[in-house]
Design a protein around this motif. Structure first.
Motif: not given
Length: 776
Positions: A212-229
């Motif tokens: 989808g179209l990227l914008s700050p309200n999409k919360g994609i950073e939270n998936v990236i933060r979940a990746l190490p675990r």
């Protein structure tokens, strides 16, 4: 102001398919969710209903231009309010059956997108609006805009039950006005993700996907933060982020958000496990991306989202889904069709991903539940649901019409009779006679002539010849032409009038309808009753003599009525003619007989049907009864006319609503409200003025005025049918617009009604002050 929204009973009502639809909303190649939705919906409707005419009017964002497909007819400039006004006029001009608006505040110009109201206020056809956003706590401007859109719309479509609840509870929208139609999804097969992974170099990987179209309200950073675990448990996981940055974000912030996500991945040491596809993919590429995903994630940061097209598509492809609990997700993922995690909680995302990747049976069962649920939301089913909604909107407008706002508040001259203008009568007449139909204000030569219309024209011009307001030699010349047409139409072998004559002067039938013969007798009687011209009188008398007796063989009650009107005109000139007296009495007694045989407590009429020229039946009975001192006929005529008027008001005492020609009315069935024809208003004016002349009861005069004001705009749509510029009359009222053609029947009906009103006013001016007065 509110239009009524009581439930409309549709049982037993044939729902007409629209034939021409316009969609308003963004369209591909513009890059936004509304553009994709509008394109997909248009494709689905066109595929499911190939004979339906459909086009799109998109909105262009500032400083943008797009190479649209052929389906796009007209473009709106987002911040140019005048372009919305032009689009509204274009839609009215093109004769569309319905407009479907895709609404999102941000795609239209003005505060809270209020410029779209400029367009909607002008529309005359039914409007169906799809709401892509419904706010629980709108600001004042947002609330005002949505309230007016709801007010102007015939039906409202939402894509979630939660949105429907908000409309009912927050915006006071009646439940019966709302249709819940889920977001459409492609009809994709239930496939193994490994089939598509080699297309993106992810074979052997476990793919997490957000698109989808990227914008700050999409919360994609939270998936990236979940990746190490996640990677601690699953080394072969890759997170694919597919989509360009939202154009509005790109315009204001550039690629700041995407760059921040890339830096975050690098800082966490997971950049090799994050893939950004920075492009707006076409539908086929999108299906392949979704097909390759083992888990689809929507990590949005705000709950106030009533629809997510990307989530709907993921379910339609049978994906295992993890999502934050925004409104639409809670609804779609209920019943274990997905997993909900708290907002901004990367640990919860990590746990959900690990659990699904470790238990293939649970993941597969979730996929199957999602896929089966979405079978009812494929684009084919969505197109069918939209057309059903459009049908409800159209039948609702037929049963409960309403004017466009621009017509509702337009100034109308109701208190003065228009001055007589014969311009269009002259335009429609050539050296043969008056032509039958018009293309707008131009004579339609290809449709030729009818005896019906030339008889009507002869009646009108004879009245003009005797009116102190209009008499001139030109009308005598027209009378001669129309009378000559009747002579041409008469077939001496059959004793009948032919009706249809081609423009090449070839008769298209040997015998015309009984109604056309009756109208011809009516016209001939009008000549005999009023002319001082010896040539006209002799020609009309000779033809009347040849054509009158055969009327006794007719079976049509309307032909009887028209013949009675003509015979009474003849008897005004020759009152002692016992033959014609007997003809008139015989036909009048037939009318009385069928009235008394058909009449019941609820249905006071001559037939079990209300069809066309209805008031003329009552008028003929009243006239014949009054002229022959038959009080029983007079009372039956007045009773039937009184009942007809009640039927024509439909519960609204102020507005005349003639029986519609699209189905008419039956004693044991619904009454058609449209299409409304000028011939009905004309007959009602004449009949009511006759009733007033006999009874001197004010109600009949009030009813005549009400019927005449229908021509001037006091009608269901608040649109004048009379055109004072041309002197013509438009051909009728449809449920959503006026028929702009100014044919002979409609124009002559108006002129006849106007002459009736003018003549009454002249003869009554010394006795009473009238609301309508002839211009001096």
């Amino acid at each position: 102001m509110r239009f009524p929204h009581d439930p409309i009973p549709l049982e037993g009502v044939a729902l007409p398919l629209p034939t021409r639809i316009a969609l308003i909303g963004n369209h591909l190649p513009r890059q936004c969710g509304i553009a994709t939705f509008t394109a997909d919906l248009s494709d689905a409707i066109a595929s499911e209903y190939p004979d339906l005419g459909l086009f799109v009017i998109p909105v262009n964002d500032p400083d943008s231009a797009y190479q649209y497909p052929a389906r796009v007819r007209l473009e709106i400039t987002q911040e140019d309010e005048s372009s919305y006004e032009r689009a509204g006029d274009f839609l009215n001009f093109n004769g569309n059956d319905l407009v479907c608006l895709q609404h999102e505040y941000g795609i239209y110009g003005g505060a809270a997108g209020r410029y779209i109201l400029t367009l909607l206020r002008r529309l005359k056809m039914p409007l169906v609006t799809t709401l892509h956003t419904v706010l629980r706590e709108p600001d004042r401007e947002q609330r005002e805009v949505l309230d007016e859109i709801v007010f102007l719309s015939d039906r409202i479509i939402v894509m979630s039950e939660y949105a429907a609840g908000l409309l009912r509870d927050v915006y006071d929208v009646p439940a019966e006005k709302i249709d819940m139609i889920p977001h459409g999804v492609p009809d994709l097969p239930f496939s193994d993700p490994n089939y598509f992974k080699d297309l993106f170099g992810t074979e052997g990987k476990q793919v997490l996907l957000t698109f989808g179209l990227l914008s700050p309200n999409k919360g994609i950073e939270n998936v990236i933060r979940a990746l190490p675990r996640i990677l601690e448990e699953n080394k072969d996981v890759v997170y694919v982020v597919c989509g360009v940055t939202h154009p509005h974000v790109l315009r204001s912030e550039g690629e700041r958000y995407r760059s921040g996500l890339q830096r975050l991945a690098e800082d966490l040491g997971v950049s090799s496990h994050v893939v950004f596809h920075n492009r707006f993919v076409n539908p086929e590429e999108l299906f392949e991306h979704v097909g390759s995903a083992d888990i689809y994630i929507t990590p949005y940061r705000q709950e106030a989202q009533v629809v997510s097209g990307t989530l709907a598509i993921a379910l339609g492809a049978g994906k295992a889904v993890i999502s934050t609990p925004y409104w639409h997700a809670k609804e779609l993922l209920a019943g274990d069709r997905g997993i909900l995690v708290p907002f901004d909680n990367h640990e919860a995302i990590a746990g959900a991903v690990i659990g699904l990747l470790h238990d293939g049976a649970i993941r597969h069962a979730m996929r199957k539940r999602a896929y089966l649920y979405s079978r009812g939301t494929t684009w084919q089913k969505t197109a069918q649901a939209y057309i059903a909604c459009f049908q409800r909107a159209r039948i609702g407008r037929m049963l409960r019409p309403r004017p466009a706002l621009s017509d509702l508040f337009a100034a109308k001259a109701m208190d003065l009779l228009p001055e007589f203008n014969s311009g269009h009568l002259q335009t429609m007449t050539d050296d043969t006679g008056i032509l039958q139909h018009a293309i707008f204000t131009l004579p339609n030569y290809s449709e030729g002539y009818t005896t019906d219309d030339n008889a009507r024209a002869l009646i009108v011009t004879m009245r003009l010849n005797n009116s102190p307001l209009t008499s001139c030699e030109d009308y005598v010349a027209l009378s001669r032409r129309y009378l000559a047409f009747l002579w041409l139409a008469f077939n001496e072998k059959s004793g009948r009038f032919r009706n249809f004559l081609s423009y090449g002067r070839e008769w298209l039938e040997d015998v015309g309808s009984e109604d056309s013969h009756g109208r011809s007798l009516w016209a001939l009687g009008s000549v005999l009753a009023s002319t001082g011209d010896t040539g006209l009188r002799l020609a009309a008398g000779r033809l009347f003599e040849a054509a009158s007796a055969i009327a006794l063989s007719f079976t049509s009650p309307r032909a009887w009525a028209f013949s009675i009107l003509g015979m009474q005109g003849y008897l005004e000139k020759f009152p002692g003619d016992r033959y014609v007296q007997s003809y008139r009495n015989e036909l009048a007694n037939r009318l009385l007989t069928i009235y008394e045989a058909t009449r019941s407590k609820e249905w006071l009429w001559f037939e079990k049907t209300l069809a066309y020229s209805n008031a003329r039946l009552s008028q003929a009975l009243i006239l014949a009864g009054d002229s022959s001192d038959n009080q029983r006929m007079v009372e039956a005529g007045l009773e039937s006319l009184r009942w007809l008027l009640a039927e024509q008001h439909r519960g609204d005492e102020a507005t005349f609503v003639p029986i519609g020609s699209r189905g008419f009315a039956f004693a044991a069935g619904m009454k058609a409200r449209f299409d409304q024809q000028p011939i009905e208003a004309c007959g009602t004016v004449s009949s009511c003025l006759l009733a007033y002349g006999i009874t001197q009861q004010q109600q009949w005069l009030d009813e005549a005025r009400s019927a005449f004001r229908w021509f001037l705009g006091e009608n269901d749509l608040q649109i004048a049918l009379y055109d004072p510029i041309t002197g013509g009359c438009r051909d009728g009222l449809h449920p959503d617009r006026v028929n702009e053609n100014q044919g002979a029947e409609s124009t002559l009906s108006f002129l006849m009604a106007l002459l009736d009103m003018q003549n009454f006013e002249i003869t009554s001016s010394t006795h009473t002050h009238l609301e309508m007065s002839v211009p001096r």
